[in-house]
Motif scaffolding. Structure first.
Motif, PDB file in Angstrom:
ATOM      1  N   SER A  97      48.985  56.942 -26.485  1.00 56.20           N
ATOM      2  CA  SER A  97      49.657  57.587 -27.604  1.00 56.20           C
ATOM      3  C   SER A  97      49.748  56.602 -28.749  1.00 56.20           C
ATOM      4  N   VAL A  98      49.846  57.134 -29.957  1.00 53.42           N
ATOM      5  CA  VAL A  98      49.857  56.304 -31.161  1.00 53.42           C
ATOM      6  C   VAL A  98      50.816  56.920 -32.161  1.00 53.42           C
ATOM      7  N   ASP A  99      51.606  56.072 -32.782  1.00 55.07           N
ATOM      8  CA  ASP A  99      52.418  56.482 -33.939  1.00 55.07           C
ATOM      9  C   ASP A  99      52.411  55.309 -34.904  1.00 55.07           C
ATOM     10  N   LEU A 100      51.442  55.327 -35.822  1.00 52.39           N
ATOM     11  CA  LEU A 100      51.176  54.180 -36.678  1.00 52.39           C
ATOM     12  C   LEU A 100      51.250  54.555 -38.146  1.00 52.39           C
ATOM     13  N   GLN A 101      51.721  53.634 -38.927  1.00 50.58           N
ATOM     14  CA  GLN A 101      51.651  53.726 -40.385  1.00 50.58           C
ATOM     15  C   GLN A 101      50.484  52.845 -40.830  1.00 50.58           C
ATOM     16  N   VAL A 102      49.476  53.453 -41.422  1.00 54.30           N
ATOM     17  CA  VAL A 102      48.247  52.743 -41.790  1.00 54.30           C
ATOM     18  C   VAL A 102      48.119  52.745 -43.300  1.00 54.30           C
ATOM     19  N   GLU A 103      47.978  51.563 -43.873  1.00 55.15           N
ATOM     20  CA  GLU A 103      47.802  51.420 -45.316  1.00 55.15           C
ATOM     21  C   GLU A 103      46.527  50.636 -45.580  1.00 55.15           C
ATOM     22  N   THR A 104      45.711  51.166 -46.472  1.00 55.31           N
ATOM     23  CA  THR A 104      44.481  50.475 -46.867  1.00 55.31           C
ATOM     24  C   THR A 104      44.434  50.360 -48.379  1.00 55.31           C
ATOM     25  N   GLU A 105      43.761  49.344 -48.845  1.00 53.99           N
ATOM     26  CA  GLU A 105      43.600  49.146 -50.286  1.00 53.99           C
ATOM     27  C   GLU A 105      42.267  48.453 -50.539  1.00 53.99           C
ATOM     28  N   ASP A 106      41.477  49.072 -51.400  1.00 54.82           N
ATOM     29  CA  ASP A 106      40.187  48.500 -51.827  1.00 54.82           C
ATOM     30  C   ASP A 106      39.252  48.229 -50.658  1.00 54.82           C
ATOM     31  N   ILE A 107      39.211  49.149 -49.696  1.00 53.17           N
ATOM     32  CA  ILE A 107      38.247  49.028 -48.607  1.00 53.17           C
ATOM     33  C   ILE A 107      36.865  49.379 -49.149  1.00 53.17           C
ATOM     34  N   ASP A 108      35.921  48.484 -49.000  1.00 59.19           N
ATOM     35  CA  ASP A 108      34.583  48.663 -49.559  1.00 59.19           C
ATOM     36  C   ASP A 108      33.793  49.665 -48.711  1.00 59.19           C
ATOM     37  N   LEU A 109      33.506  50.826 -49.306  1.00 56.08           N
ATOM     38  CA  LEU A 109      32.790  51.863 -48.572  1.00 56.08           C
ATOM     39  C   LEU A 109      31.295  51.586 -48.457  1.00 56.08           C
ATOM     40  N   GLN A 136      35.786  52.366 -53.213  1.00 56.76           N
ATOM     41  CA  GLN A 136      36.892  51.696 -52.549  1.00 56.76           C
ATOM     42  C   GLN A 136      37.864  52.756 -52.030  1.00 56.76           C
ATOM     43  N   LEU A 137      38.298  52.555 -50.790  1.00 59.60           N
ATOM     44  CA  LEU A 137      39.213  53.494 -50.145  1.00 59.60           C
ATOM     45  C   LEU A 137      40.624  52.942 -50.195  1.00 59.60           C
ATOM     46  N   ASP A 138      41.547  53.774 -50.675  1.00 58.88           N
ATOM     47  CA  ASP A 138      42.970  53.469 -50.639  1.00 58.88           C
ATOM     48  C   ASP A 138      43.656  54.580 -49.854  1.00 58.88           C
ATOM     49  N   SER A 139      44.622  54.201 -49.034  1.00 60.76           N
ATOM     50  CA  SER A 139      45.310  55.239 -48.269  1.00 60.76           C
ATOM     51  C   SER A 139      46.658  54.736 -47.802  1.00 60.76           C
ATOM     52  N   THR A 140      47.555  55.678 -47.619  1.00 59.72           N
ATOM     53  CA  THR A 140      48.837  55.449 -46.968  1.00 59.72           C
ATOM     54  C   THR A 140      49.015  56.601 -45.993  1.00 59.72           C
ATOM     55  N   LEU A 141      48.769  56.343 -44.712  1.00 57.53           N
ATOM     56  CA  LEU A 141      48.684  57.410 -43.725  1.00 57.53           C
ATOM     57  C   LEU A 141      49.594  57.116 -42.533  1.00 57.53           C
ATOM     58  N   ARG A 142      50.074  58.189 -41.959  1.00 59.64           N
ATOM     59  CA  ARG A 142      50.747  58.100 -40.669  1.00 59.64           C
ATOM     60  C   ARG A 142      49.850  58.771 -39.641  1.00 59.64           C
ATOM     61  N   VAL A 143      49.459  58.017 -38.626  1.00 58.86           N
ATOM     62  CA  VAL A 143      48.543  58.504 -37.598  1.00 58.86           C
ATOM     63  C   VAL A 143      49.340  58.666 -36.307  1.00 58.86           C
ATOM     64  N   GLN A 144      49.335  59.883 -35.769  1.00 58.71           N
ATOM     65  CA  GLN A 144      50.054  60.178 -34.533  1.00 58.71           C
ATOM     66  C   GLN A 144      49.086  60.797 -33.532  1.00 58.71           C
ATOM     67  N   LEU A 145      48.985  60.156 -32.373  1.00 51.97           N
ATOM     68  CA  LEU A 145      48.154  60.652 -31.281  1.00 51.97           C
ATOM     69  C   LEU A 145      49.044  60.828 -30.063  1.00 51.97           C
ATOM     70  N   GLU A 146      49.118  62.068 -29.588  1.00 46.47           N
ATOM     71  CA  GLU A 146      49.964  62.350 -28.442  1.00 46.47           C
ATOM     72  C   GLU A 146      49.179  62.371 -27.141  1.00 46.47           C
ATOM     73  N   GLN A 147      47.956  62.835 -27.175  1.00 47.34           N
ATOM     74  CA  GLN A 147      47.141  62.829 -25.966  1.00 47.34           C
ATOM     75  C   GLN A 147      45.686  62.988 -26.359  1.00 47.34           C
ATOM     76  N   LEU A 148      44.792  62.643 -25.406  1.00 45.68           N
ATOM     77  CA  LEU A 148      43.359  62.716 -25.660  1.00 45.68           C
ATOM     78  C   LEU A 148      42.745  64.009 -25.159  1.00 45.68           C
ATOM     79  N   GLU A 149      43.197  64.508 -24.034  1.00 42.09           N
ATOM     80  CA  GLU A 149      42.620  65.713 -23.440  1.00 42.09           C
ATOM     81  C   GLU A 149      43.706  66.745 -23.197  1.00 42.09           C
ATOM     82  N   PRO A 150      43.748  67.822 -23.983  1.00 43.48           N
ATOM     83  CA  PRO A 150      42.979  68.021 -25.208  1.00 43.48           C
ATOM     84  C   PRO A 150      43.526  67.140 -26.333  1.00 43.48           C
ATOM     85  N   LEU A 151      42.698  66.896 -27.297  1.00 39.06           N
ATOM     86  CA  LEU A 151      43.068  65.990 -28.377  1.00 39.06           C
ATOM     87  C   LEU A 151      44.217  66.570 -29.194  1.00 39.06           C
ATOM     88  N   GLN A 152      45.278  65.768 -29.328  1.00 41.56           N
ATOM     89  CA  GLN A 152      46.401  66.121 -30.186  1.00 41.56           C
ATOM     90  C   GLN A 152      46.610  64.978 -31.157  1.00 41.56           C
TER      91      GLN A 152
END
Length: 950
Positions: free
Chosen positions: A422-434, A453-469
């Motif tokens: 499981s995952v509950d992450l706050q992901v921030e990117t700035e000036d990622i070279d595409l 360049q990719l910029d993002s402020t995301l919250r990624v939540q993964l509860e299970q893989l099968e089935p993918l949530q």
């Protein structure tokens, strides 16, 4: 018999003296002789023992000067071995030694290349006799040593079995064991220290029990150079060690009573200056790694790491062209799993980590599988982990921040679980070279990603893989995107920024509250071979790839975009299939598009405006359902003041003429309701002027200039409406071919029947204005001809670019006799006037009766010397006069000059009427050369009219 005391005393003294003599002199000498004799017989190298001393009263034994091996390099040697046997050994059923001391002992352990151990080769031993194995467990031989001390000893070790020899030594080995015993439940206190020039000082202190075999204590190893033992590692892993040192301390508890039970506690480990390489390439460098407050339980298969601190790790890793990771290629092949191992899998180790801090890590990753290797440099990377448990259902905390390729920044914070994942992450990117993705795009699409360049402020939540949530929420944006088409290296797509606000991905749905495009740009090109810059972008893939089986019952992926805003967009269109090439552009495109939802039938509002070639405004307004355009669409598009000269390449190719000047106003209104199309297309061409003719095999075979003149109104504009309606659900219905066919039919109808076309402009329906009828021999306009000219003049007033060509016509079979009769009347009156004394000024005023006409006809017949047929003499006078009259008419009927004059006169009559009565400019009416024709069934002769353009 009673022994006297003196004799008894002397006897005892003698016995003691003899005992002393035998014990201290004779027995040591015999033992020394036997030992050295055995050395001579059994030793394969020089060996000797210098002396043996024994005190028979204190039971102290001292061996001195043992030397086995070459004089300069002994294999085994010591200066002194001392042992003190206690007399109570006789009644305690155990050998009791008070002290055992070994001083200045030296041992050299040497493994040859063939694996031979030097210590096993020192003596030639006899074959052991077969002994009956006593299966009864009698335990170890009972021995108790109050103190065992090894003082000032040394050890030299050399192993030539490895590719690189292993060599180390200790020149100060001190061991002290107190109460060493093989008796049950006796504990031995021990102290061991060893140091030498190779480092790895050992300090060992604790307790030891031999029966049962248990031990506890502390072990400390300082300054252990990994290079000393690395050849053993190199035998298993092809890694080269340049440097590395290890410090280790731990408390331990060991028991071999029931299996192997080992517990380590308070483990402190320090690894420093580690430098590994493979095939002369750097692999890993580590400045420091410190592990503290750590414990391990072997029986429970559990490791508890208290704190882990690491600084300045630098690692290199690569994926080779065959897809193999270079680090994995260094590992030895895994041993196959036996059936017993498969049936009885081992319990997994449990690893717990309280806190880990990794600082200033740097990773150099290379992917050599793409045609162009990809280099990704990560670092400085900082990572914090806490509350990690490999078997717990509770997540551990993670915090990571790093730099990618010296410009992009990545920060990850949150919780990660592994049981289950499981995952509950706050992901921030700035000036990622595409552009890193370019080598992976090339095998699929012929595109070159030059920037982004990719910029993002995301919250990624993964509860299970099968089935993918999986759920992803937050903001994302791509800045400074620049894409060119691979073959031509021309701009294809770019924008200054794309911002996605309130992004929400949940399972099978993606929602974006708003998408903002700033300075987007796209280019569309038609190449010389009629292909486009988009048609060949996809790279053909192998056809033998396995097909992916999808379930028809799966729900469609839902996409919802709350709105799209476009700021200062632009586009270019070019057609290189034309000569000259055509190019135009849309600039300053601004506006908004409403909610787009593929799971809703609600239409999205559209409101866009821009300019074509900087000055011509264009607007697009209305609504549509983009994911189901056949359901509902209501779009009005307007182009104003578009310079027609930009369309010269198209007019040259398809019409055969360049465009000298003109402007286009285009209003398109499309309505679709459940697949039913109703479209209104209005095209206004202002002041269109064609230029020189262009040779083109694709040009239509139509009088284009005439068509333009027919369509132009009094203001010089061409206003065309092209309505289209139909069922878009029908595969046979296509909008643009119908529009172009309608336009072509309009031009074709106008040019093939231009007079009927302009008759409609004058309200005369489809009346034919292309000809006028004249009575035989007459150039006078009858009422019907005047009505036709009135309609024609009115229509020509509406089309000022048209010119009229009048071709005067005469017919010999109809106009000849009529003209000849008119000439006869004229000749008769001229002849009559010549006989009068005072003739009138106009001979046509002379009235002639039948008698006069008969007389004048006979005279004219004689003057023209026309032949007189003999049968005429037999005719009555009146009949004879009629025959002669007809003969005169026939003699003049075939004269071409009167016919030509009549035709010209008729053309002039038409022009005069159109100028004088119709109000047309004389310059617009051209008289063509006269021609001859035939009369119609009513005897009228038609004069042909033709239309042309200025």
């Amino acid at each position: 018999m009673r022994i006297k005391p003196r004799i008894l005393l002397i006897s005892l003294a003698s016995a003691v003296a003899l005992y002393a003599l035998l014990g201290s002199l004779l027995l040591p000498a015999i033992a020394l002789h036997v030992v050295n004799k055995q050395f001579e017989q059994r030793a394969t190298v020089p060996a000797r023992l210098d002396s043996i001393k024994f005190n028979p009263f204190t039971l102290e034994l001292t061996l001195s000067g043992l030397h086995i091996g070459e004089p300069e390099q002994p294999q085994v040697a010591f200066d002194r071995l001392y042992a003190n046997l206690q007399i109570d050994s006789l009644w305690t059923s155990a050998v009791h030694l008070r002290d055992v001391e070994l001083e200045q002992a030296s041992t050299r352990v040497h493994f040859a290349e063939d694996g031979t151990l030097n210590l096993t080769e020192l003596f030639t031993l006899p074959e052991p006799e077969e002994q009956v194995v006593d299966e009864s467990d009698s335990g170890p031989f009972p021995v108790r040593i109050d103190r065992l001390a090894l003082i000032g000893n040394s050890l030299q070790f050399q192993d030539l079995r490895t590719a690189e020899p292993v060599e180390f030594g200790y020149d100060a080995v001190d061991i002290e064991l107190t109460n060493l015993s093989t008796l049950p439940d006796d504990n031995t206190l021990m102290q061991i220290s060893a140091s030498g020039p190779y480092g790895a000082r050992i300090d060992w202190e604790g307790q030891l029990s031999i029966s049962p075999l248990t031990s506890s204590g502390t072990l400390e190893i300082n300054d252990a150079q990994l290079s000393t033992f690395w050849p053993y590692v190199h035998e298993q892993l092809p890694l080269n060690l340049n440097s590395g040192a290890l410090n280790l301390s731990s408390a331990y508890q060991l028991s071999l009573v029931d299996g192997t039970e080992l517990v380590l506690s308070d483990v402190q480990l320090q690894l420093s200056d580690l430098d590994l390489a493979a095939e002369n390439q750097p692999l890993l460098r580590l400045s420091s790694l410190e592990v503290s407050d750590t414990s391990m339980d072997l029986a429970r298969r559990e490791v508890r790491l208290g704190t882990l601190h690491s600084q300045e790790l630098e690692a290199w890793a690569a994926r080779q062209q065959d897809g193999q990771i270079d680090w994995l290629a260094l590992l030895p092949p895994a041993e196959p799993t036996t059936e017993q191992q498969a049936a009885e899998p081992e319990q997994p180790w449990r690893i717990l980590l309280s806190q880990a801090q990794l600082r200033d890590y740097r990773l150099h990753l290379t992917d050599r599988q793409p045609n162009k290797p990809v280099e990704l440099n990560i670092g400085p990377l900082n990572l914090d982990l806490s509350e990690f448990d490999s078997q717990s259902e509770s997540p551990f905390q993670l915090r990571l921040d790093t730099v990618l390729n010296e410009s992009g920044e990545l920060a990850v914070t949150g919780a990660v679980g592994i049981n289950p994942i499981s995952v509950d992450l706050q992901v921030e990117t700035e000036d990622i070279d595409l552009t890193l993705a370019q080598p992976y795009i090339e095998p699929l699409v012929r595109l070159e990603l030059r920037s982004g360049q990719l910029d993002s402020t995301l919250r990624v939540q993964l509860e299970q893989l099968e089935p993918l949530q999986l759920a992803v929420t937050g903001q994302a944006g791509v800045q400074q995107l620049h894409v060119v088409d691979g073959p031509a290296k021309r701009d294809l797509l770019k924008w200054q920024s794309l911002q996605l606000d309130d992004l929400d991905y949940q399972g099978n749905n993606l929602s974006i509250n708003k998408a903002s495009l700033r300075q987007p740009y796209v280019r569309f090109i038609i190449n010389r071979d009629m292909s486009t810059n988009f048609s060949d972008l996809m790279v053909p893939q192998p056809t033998d790839a396995p097909e992916t089986v999808t379930s028809d019952s799966s729900e469609p992926f839902g996409i919802r975009i709350g709105g799209i805003s476009i700021n200062n967009g632009s586009a270019n269109f070019a057609d290189f299939s034309l000569t000259p090439n055509f190019a135009t552009g849309i600039e300053q495109l601004n506006g908004n598009i409403g909610t787009l939802d593929n799971q809703s039938n609600k239409a999205a509002a559209v409101d866009l405006n821009g300019k074509v070639d900087r000055y011509a405004p264009v607007t697009i307004k209305g609504s549509l359902t983009p994911f189901d355009p056949l359901n509902s669409l209501h779009i009005a598009t307007s182009f104003k003041n578009v310079e027609l000269t930009t369309l010269t390449p198209y007019s040259g190719k398809f019409a055969g003429y360049r465009i000298r000047k003109g402007r286009l106003n285009l209003d398109l209104h499309y309505q679709i309701d459940r697949g039913q199309l109703k479209a209104d297309n209005r095209m206004l061409l202002e002041d269109l002027q064609l230029g020189e003719r262009v040779d083109s095999p694709d040009a239509v075979d139509l009088p284009v200039r005439l068509a333009v003149a027919l369509l132009k109104d009094t203001k010089g504009n061409i206003d065309i409406e092209l309505p289209v309606a139909g069922d878009l659900n029908s595969p046979e219905f296509s909008v643009m071919p119908i529009v172009w066919q309608t336009l072509r039919n309009l031009v074709l109808r106008a040019t093939q029947a231009p007079f009927k076309f302009i008759a409609g402009l004058a309200g005369a329906g489809d009346a034919d204005l292309s000809q006028l009828g004249f009575a035989a021999g007459s150039a006078e306009l009858d009422p019907q001809a005047r009505q036709t000219l009135a309609t024609l003049s009115s229509a020509l007033q509406e089309r000022p670019q048209l010119i009229l060509e009048v071709e005067g016509n005469s017919a010999a079979n109809a106009d000849g006799p009529a003209l000849a009769g008119q000439r006869l009347e004229y000749e008769m009156r001229q002849l009559a006037a010549s006989k009068m004394r005072r003739p009138p000024e106009n001979p046509t005023e002379i009235e002639l009766d039948d008698k006069d006409q008969a007389k004048l006809i006979r005279e004219l017949h004689e003057q023209r010397a026309l032949p007189v047929a003999e049968q005429w003499q037999e005719l009555p006078r009146e009949e004879r006069d009629q025959v002669m009259r007809q003969a005169l008419i026939d003699s003049w009927s075939d004269s071409p000059l009167p016919l030509r004059r009549l035709a010209q006169q008729r053309a002039s009559t038409i022009k005069d009427w159109l100028v004088d009565e119709g109000g047309l400019e004389a310059e617009r009416i051209h008289l063509l050369d006269a021609s001859e024709g035939a009369a119609d069934g009513d005897g009228n002769v038609a004069t042909q009219l033709q239309l042309g353009s200025r």
